[in-house]
Design a protein around this motif. Structure first.
Motif, PDB file in Angstrom:
ATOM      1  N   PHE A 196       0.854  -1.344   0.002  1.00 58.80           N
ATOM      2  CA  PHE A 196       0.099  -0.232   0.003  1.00 58.80           C
ATOM      3  C   PHE A 196       0.945   1.010  -0.162  1.00 58.80           C
ATOM      4  O   PHE A 196       0.406   2.150  -0.768  1.00 58.80           O
ATOM      5  N   ALA A 197       2.104   1.256   1.059  1.00 57.32           N
ATOM      6  CA  ALA A 197       2.885   2.457   0.846  1.00 57.32           C
ATOM      7  C   ALA A 197       3.508   2.575  -0.438  1.00 57.32           C
ATOM      8  O   ALA A 197       3.873   3.759  -0.921  1.00 57.32           O
ATOM      9  N   LYS A 198       3.778   1.402  -1.200  1.00 59.69           N
ATOM     10  CA  LYS A 198       4.568   1.648  -2.512  1.00 59.69           C
ATOM     11  C   LYS A 198       3.600   2.223  -3.584  1.00 59.69           C
ATOM     12  O   LYS A 198       4.197   2.557  -4.502  1.00 59.69           O
ATOM     13  N   LEU A 199       2.050   2.165  -3.536  1.00 58.71           N
ATOM     14  CA  LEU A 199       1.434   2.735  -4.260  1.00 58.71           C
ATOM     15  C   LEU A 199       1.426   3.928  -4.482  1.00 58.71           C
ATOM     16  O   LEU A 199       1.519   4.638  -5.725  1.00 58.71           O
ATOM     17  N   GLY A 200       1.902   4.927  -3.475  1.00 66.84           N
ATOM     18  CA  GLY A 200       1.995   6.347  -3.694  1.00 66.84           C
ATOM     19  C   GLY A 200       0.837   6.951  -4.284  1.00 66.84           C
ATOM     20  O   GLY A 200      -0.176   6.524  -4.299  1.00 66.84           O
ATOM     21  N   GLY A 201       0.838   8.313  -4.628  1.00 68.11           N
ATOM     22  CA  GLY A 201      -0.204   9.018  -5.199  1.00 68.11           C
ATOM     23  C   GLY A 201      -1.409   9.349  -4.253  1.00 68.11           C
ATOM     24  O   GLY A 201      -0.996   9.641  -3.085  1.00 68.11           O
ATOM     25  N   ASP A 202      -2.338   9.118  -4.586  1.00 65.44           N
ATOM     26  CA  ASP A 202      -3.854   9.464  -4.020  1.00 65.44           C
ATOM     27  C   ASP A 202      -4.244   8.285  -3.052  1.00 65.44           C
ATOM     28  O   ASP A 202      -4.504   7.446  -3.516  1.00 65.44           O
ATOM     29  N   ILE A 203      -4.092   8.589  -1.665  1.00 64.63           N
ATOM     30  CA  ILE A 203      -4.383   7.717  -0.570  1.00 64.63           C
ATOM     31  C   ILE A 203      -6.107   7.383  -0.861  1.00 64.63           C
ATOM     32  O   ILE A 203      -6.319   6.212  -0.626  1.00 64.63           O
TER      33      ILE A 203
END
Length: 326
Positions: A196-203
């Protein structure tokens, strides 16, 4: 009126390359006073604590340092630290490795929560639909629990890498001042937390993307036995669509105000305070109180209240007048 929001509500990470001082600095908490607990936690013999943030250390060399932020800890990080989750995640990811032997930092737990204050999520409907199995999920386990703290629905296992919990936060917090407060929380562990942390961008987009991938409430069909082809429930669709209208990522900070202090002093402590005054008398009680707090640093939340209202200020007097009129 409260606005719907998405927040981080639990965060635990470990590091083999940072000292305790480094972790405190990384969080921007160098100016606050941590308390050394009498005993450690999470398998570590030593622990420093401040406002829901625990920094554990002193274990084996391969254990490094562990930082655990509960929901209260996340609020303290946002209020008294730098509150920079993006920078913290970037540091963890930079030092993360899929090979555990080469891994220098790790994100072991991350909770992301949606707080609904306007009635998109009806906990009674959710509990009934869960009991009827009118949902599609990759996870087999489910629970519906009713207690003095309201109703709670769990999808999945709390020990697994993902667990979804939807519950009546208003009842849990006993918040009679709110009309509605239901929380939909995603608890991520292990590879899912770091993922999830690696997704980055819009939480917000990431939150709904994960939620939609693991849970969907549906409308039963007599013509089709395959639940995955059933139509999504309208109320669940409306909740998912709220991403575009009311859902925002928020750093709400410490949830503490004069009303919380009022409930504590005149609620939980009222009996003890009255008993001491009856025994000692008002004059001696206040002399003893001044002696007890003399030279002791106030909890930051109390400092915040003093900064907002002052001491013996018109704001305090007005509050007491209003309270006396109730």
């Amino acid at each position: 009126m409260e606005h719907n929001k998405i927040i981080y509500d639990w965060l635990t990470f470990t590091s083999k390359i940072h000292s305790v001082h480094d972790i405190i600095s990384l969080l921007g908490l160098s100016d606050v006073s941590f308390i050394r607990l009498e005993r450690g936690m999470n398998g570590y013999p030593e622990c420093l604590h401040f406002g829901g943030i625990s920094i554990c250390y002193g274990g084996r060399e391969d254990m490094g340092v562990c930082c655990c932020m509960s929901g209260q800890g996340c609020r303290s990080f946002e209020t008294y630290g730098n509150g920079d989750y993006d920078s913290l995640f970037a540091t963890i990811i930079e030092n993360y490795h899929d090979d555990g032997d080469k891994r220098q930092m790790n994100l072991t737990r991350l909770d992301v929560a949606y707080d609904d204050f306007i009635g998109l999520l009806d906990i009674d409907v959710i509990s009934i639909e869960t009991l009827k199995q009118n949902y599609v999920s990759r996870m087999e386990k489910w629970t519906v629990t009713n207690s003095s703290e309201g109703c709670s629905v769990g999808i999945g296992s709390m020990r697994s890498d993902i667990f979804i919990r939807i519950y009546d936060k208003k009842a849990e917090r006993n918040r009679d001042d709110l009309d509605h407060w239901v929380r939909c929380e995603i608890q991520l562990r292990g590879s899912n937390a770091i993922g999830f942390a690696k997704l980055g961008g819009d939480i917000c987009e990431n939150y709904f993307g994960v939620l939609n991938n693991y849970l969907r409430f549906v409308v039963p069909s007599d013509k089709d036995t395959n639940k995955r082809r059933w139509k999504t429930a309208e109320w669940w669709d409306k909740f998912l669509d709220s991403y575009d209208s009311v859902s925002i990522f928020a750093r709400p900070g410490v949830e503490y105000n004069i009303m919380h202090l009022d409930r504590y002093v005149f609620g939980q402590c009222a009996g003890a305070v009255k008993t001491m005054i009856d025994i000692l008398g008002v004059g001696k009680f206040f002399r003893e109180l001044r002696t007890a707090v003399n030279g002791r640093d106030l909890n930051p939340k109390y400092k915040d209240l003093k900064n907002q209202l002052g001491t013996s200020s018109d704001g305090i007097l007005e509050f007491l007048r209003e309270r006396g009129a109730e």
